[in-house]
Enzyme design. Structure first.
Site, PDB file in Angstrom:
ATOM      1  N   ALA A 198      73.322  47.800  39.264  1.00 31.89           N
ATOM      2  CA  ALA A 198      72.119  48.615  39.495  1.00 31.89           C
ATOM      3  C   ALA A 198      70.896  47.790  39.873  1.00 31.89           C
ATOM      4  O   ALA A 198      69.954  48.310  40.471  1.00 31.89           O
ATOM      5  CB  ALA A 198      71.818  49.443  38.241  1.00 31.89           C
TER       6      ALA A 198
ATOM      7  N   ILE B 131      71.473  47.202  46.861  1.00 28.98           N
ATOM      8  CA  ILE B 131      71.985  48.565  47.093  1.00 28.98           C
ATOM      9  C   ILE B 131      71.561  49.463  45.929  1.00 28.98           C
ATOM     10  O   ILE B 131      71.086  50.583  46.130  1.00 28.98           O
ATOM     11  CB  ILE B 131      73.523  48.577  47.260  1.00 28.98           C
ATOM     12  CG1 ILE B 131      73.939  47.751  48.478  1.00 28.98           C
ATOM     13  CG2 ILE B 131      74.040  50.009  47.382  1.00 28.98           C
ATOM     14  CD1 ILE B 131      75.446  47.630  48.691  1.00 28.98           C
TER      15      ILE B 131
ATOM     16  N   ARG C 136      79.400  40.159  50.498  1.00 26.96           N
ATOM     17  CA  ARG C 136      79.888  39.261  51.548  1.00 26.96           C
ATOM     18  C   ARG C 136      78.725  38.507  52.172  1.00 26.96           C
ATOM     19  O   ARG C 136      77.663  39.068  52.413  1.00 26.96           O
ATOM     20  CB  ARG C 136      80.608  40.087  52.611  1.00 26.96           C
ATOM     21  CG  ARG C 136      81.383  39.257  53.608  1.00 26.96           C
ATOM     22  CD  ARG C 136      82.478  40.100  54.221  1.00 26.96           C
ATOM     23  NE  ARG C 136      81.951  41.145  55.072  1.00 26.96           N
ATOM     24  CZ  ARG C 136      81.972  41.106  56.401  1.00 26.96           C
ATOM     25  NH1 ARG C 136      82.449  40.034  57.021  1.00 26.96           N
ATOM     26  NH2 ARG C 136      81.525  42.114  57.112  1.00 26.96           N
TER      27      ARG C 136
ATOM     28  N   ARG D 272      86.080  40.033  54.560  1.00 28.02           N
ATOM     29  CA  ARG D 272      86.217  40.870  53.369  1.00 28.02           C
ATOM     30  C   ARG D 272      87.389  40.380  52.514  1.00 28.02           C
ATOM     31  O   ARG D 272      87.365  40.469  51.302  1.00 28.02           O
ATOM     32  CB  ARG D 272      86.404  42.332  53.763  1.00 28.02           C
ATOM     33  CG  ARG D 272      85.134  42.964  54.284  1.00 28.02           C
ATOM     34  CD  ARG D 272      85.397  44.411  54.647  1.00 28.02           C
ATOM     35  NE  ARG D 272      84.220  45.063  55.180  1.00 28.02           N
ATOM     36  CZ  ARG D 272      83.806  44.935  56.438  1.00 28.02           C
ATOM     37  NH1 ARG D 272      84.452  44.162  57.264  1.00 28.02           N
ATOM     38  NH2 ARG D 272      82.730  45.579  56.845  1.00 28.02           N
TER      39      ARG D 272
ATOM     40  N   GLN E  69      86.620  47.435  34.984  1.00 29.14           N
ATOM     41  CA  GLN E  69      85.854  48.667  35.183  1.00 29.14           C
ATOM     42  C   GLN E  69      86.769  49.891  35.176  1.00 29.14           C
ATOM     43  O   GLN E  69      86.404  50.943  34.672  1.00 29.14           O
ATOM     44  CB  GLN E  69      85.028  48.554  36.456  1.00 29.14           C
ATOM     45  CG  GLN E  69      84.045  47.389  36.291  1.00 29.14           C
ATOM     46  CD  GLN E  69      82.808  47.470  37.116  1.00 29.14           C
ATOM     47  OE1 GLN E  69      82.819  48.019  38.190  1.00 29.14           O
ATOM     48  NE2 GLN E  69      81.739  46.893  36.615  1.00 29.14           N
TER      49      GLN E  69
ATOM     50  N   ASN F 157      82.845  45.634  48.107  1.00 30.65           N
ATOM     51  CA  ASN F 157      83.971  45.229  48.964  1.00 30.65           C
ATOM     52  C   ASN F 157      84.897  44.230  48.298  1.00 30.65           C
ATOM     53  O   ASN F 157      84.460  43.450  47.459  1.00 30.65           O
ATOM     54  CB  ASN F 157      83.402  44.605  50.250  1.00 30.65           C
ATOM     55  CG  ASN F 157      82.951  45.678  51.206  1.00 30.65           C
ATOM     56  OD1 ASN F 157      83.634  46.677  51.376  1.00 30.65           O
ATOM     57  ND2 ASN F 157      81.792  45.470  51.820  1.00 30.65           N
TER      58      ASN F 157
ATOM     59  N   ASP G 203      80.589  53.569  57.786  1.00 31.41           N
ATOM     60  CA  ASP G 203      81.238  53.460  59.098  1.00 31.41           C
ATOM     61  C   ASP G 203      81.116  54.778  59.855  1.00 31.41           C
ATOM     62  O   ASP G 203      80.869  54.790  61.066  1.00 31.41           O
ATOM     63  CB  ASP G 203      82.715  53.094  58.907  1.00 31.41           C
ATOM     64  CG  ASP G 203      82.873  51.913  57.970  1.00 31.41           C
ATOM     65  OD1 ASP G 203      82.424  50.819  58.324  1.00 31.41           O
ATOM     66  OD2 ASP G 203      83.421  52.095  56.865  1.00 31.41           O
TER      67      ASP G 203
ATOM     68  N   ARG H 224      77.616  54.989  61.136  1.00 34.23           N
ATOM     69  CA  ARG H 224      77.424  54.047  62.254  1.00 34.23           C
ATOM     70  C   ARG H 224      78.044  54.619  63.527  1.00 34.23           C
ATOM     71  O   ARG H 224      77.455  54.547  64.607  1.00 34.23           O
ATOM     72  CB  ARG H 224      78.089  52.708  61.912  1.00 34.23           C
ATOM     73  CG  ARG H 224      77.342  51.916  60.877  1.00 34.23           C
ATOM     74  CD  ARG H 224      78.176  50.773  60.328  1.00 34.23           C
ATOM     75  NE  ARG H 224      77.358  49.902  59.503  1.00 34.23           N
ATOM     76  CZ  ARG H 224      77.837  49.026  58.634  1.00 34.23           C
ATOM     77  NH1 ARG H 224      79.153  48.898  58.449  1.00 34.23           N
ATOM     78  NH2 ARG H 224      77.025  48.262  57.932  1.00 34.23           N
TER      79      ARG H 224
ATOM     80  N   HIS I 286      87.980  49.859  55.109  1.00 36.88           N
ATOM     81  CA  HIS I 286      86.585  49.510  55.450  1.00 36.88           C
ATOM     82  C   HIS I 286      86.584  48.028  55.827  1.00 36.88           C
ATOM     83  O   HIS I 286      86.181  47.159  55.064  1.00 36.88           O
ATOM     84  CB  HIS I 286      85.658  49.782  54.260  1.00 36.88           C
ATOM     85  CG  HIS I 286      84.254  49.298  54.494  1.00 36.88           C
ATOM     86  ND1 HIS I 286      83.455  49.779  55.493  1.00 36.88           N
ATOM     87  CD2 HIS I 286      83.526  48.357  53.857  1.00 36.88           C
ATOM     88  CE1 HIS I 286      82.287  49.163  55.461  1.00 36.88           C
ATOM     89  NE2 HIS I 286      82.305  48.282  54.477  1.00 36.88           N
TER      90      HIS I 286
HETATM   91  C1  LMR Z   1      78.920  46.732  55.533  1.00 40.22           C
HETATM   92  O1  LMR Z   1      79.815  47.309  56.133  1.00 40.22           O
HETATM   93  O2  LMR Z   1      77.793  46.579  55.994  1.00 40.22           O
HETATM   94  C2  LMR Z   1      79.179  46.190  54.193  1.00 40.22           C
HETATM   95  O3  LMR Z   1      80.385  46.666  53.695  1.00 40.22           O
HETATM   96  C3  LMR Z   1      79.068  44.736  54.184  1.00 40.22           C
HETATM   97  C4  LMR Z   1      80.248  44.059  54.795  1.00 40.22           C
HETATM   98  O4  LMR Z   1      80.869  43.257  54.112  1.00 40.22           O
HETATM   99  O5  LMR Z   1      80.549  44.310  55.957  1.00 40.22           O
END
Ligand code: LMR
Length: 331
Positions: free
Chosen positions: A12, A16, A92, A98, A112, A131, A159, A162, A187
């Site tokens: 937290a 993010i 990352r 990743r 967790q 990730n 994604d 985007r 992802h």
């Molecule tokens: C992203 O997609 O921006 C994040 O998951 C960071 C990454 O490692 O790509």
């Protein structure tokens, strides 16, 4: 006001988390009549800083924030949670794939998952953001047999957003015109942003955008590699857009999906579209009631799409092999 929805957020105090929790508290996700009870998980070293964020939350005077508590113990933070948003983990950095993160972050999700199993609400829904989110989700789920398989999600909403944004820009329309924009798979760079089933203003994208080589050769890799591009430019992993995507995911999961649309997330595969069962694989989802979802079955898959869908599944199978010692009984 109805009974509070309890939302636990790990990591937290990170970037993010900071972009996420104010908007959760503000009522914009669960609505103005649903109070939000926040439980913030952070490592003990950062609890003093998180205390400052809690002061800021109080200073916002959100009528929808019922209460907020911080903890460095997962069992305590996840106690009776209706939603658990797992953001905490090593982010990352430039030059890392990743896959490099798998062994670093995987063990966190063993603990967790066990904590969720022990203390979250029986109907808790879990969104994994950290990730590699698909495989982290698989690890956590495998340690939480008490939580239904369909309540686990790995985030591909970033994604999806985007992809929708890029298509809208190319077509010169508002992003709200883009529907059925599904992301298949992991992802990661192997994801398949499926422009062939997506629509703009109710028409197939391939009818609206005539430059099909742009769609195949520029659009797909731009979406798939956008996370790396952000890291390179910003010097840090995406934060505000990732938080926004997490909120968008929760909003989609708790509200009925508009007719003719879908939302994407990694979910437990039951073999849909030939994806191996048990993987956490992103698919087109539709919720009729804001409680459960179904995987849409009317997406058409040609040979090129099939190859991309299979490649992302193969990557997830190999990620699962890398963490097999971390998996619990509920794989
Ligand atoms: C992203 O997609 O921006 C994040 O998951 C960071 C990454 O490692 O790509």
């Amino acid at each position: 006001m109805s009974r509070p929805v309890r939302v636990a957020v790990s990591g937290a105090n990170g970037n993010i988390g900071y972009a996420l929790i104010f908007r959760l508290a503000s009522g914009q996700i669960f609505g103005p009549n649903t109070p939000v009870s926040l439980r913030l998980l952070e490592v003990s070293q950062f609890l003093p800083n998180l205390g400052g964020t809690i002061m800021e939350l109080e200073d916002c005077a959100f009528p929808t924030l019922s209460d907020v508590k911080a903890s460095d113990k997962a069992e305590e933070a996840f106690g009776d949670a209706d939603w658990v948003i797992l953001v905490g983990g090593m982010p990352r950095k430039d030059g890392m794939t990743r896959a490099d993160l798998i062994r670093a972050n995987g063990p966190i999700f063993t603990g967790q998952g066990k904590a969720i199993n022990e203390s979250a609400s029986a109907d808790a829904r879990v969104l994994v953001v950290a990730n590699p989110c698909n495989t982290n989700c698989l690890i956590a789920k495998s340690h939480a047999p008490r939580i239904k398989p369909e309540n686990w999600f790995a985030m591909t909403r970033l994604d999806q957003n985007r992809a929708a944004s890029l298509l809208a820009d190319k077509a010169g329309v508002n992003v709200g015109q883009v529907t059925r924009m599904n992301i298949w798979g992991n992802h990661s760079d192997t994801q398949y942003p499926d422009y062939k089933n997506a629509q703009i203003g109710g028409k197939l994208v391939t009818e609206v955008i005539s430059d099909h080589s742009w769609l195949e050769e520029t659009f797909i890799p731009t979406v798939a590699k956008r996370g790396s591009a952000v890291i390179k430019a910003r010097g840090a992993s995406s934060a505000a857009s990732a938080a926004n995507a997490a909120l968008g995911h929760v909003h989609s999961a708790v509200n009925p999906t508009a007719a003719g649309d879908c939302f994407s997330a990694g979910v437990v595969s039951n073999g849909e579209y030939g994806v191996p069962s048990g993987l956490i694989y992103s698919m087109p989802l539709f919720s009729a009631d804001g409680k459960t979802y179904k995987v849409l079955t009317d997406f058409t898959i040609d040979d090129a799409a099939r190859a991309r869908i299979d490649a992302s599944a193969a990557e997830l199978v190999s990620e699962r092999d890398v963490v097999k010692d971390l998996l619990g009984p509920a794989v």
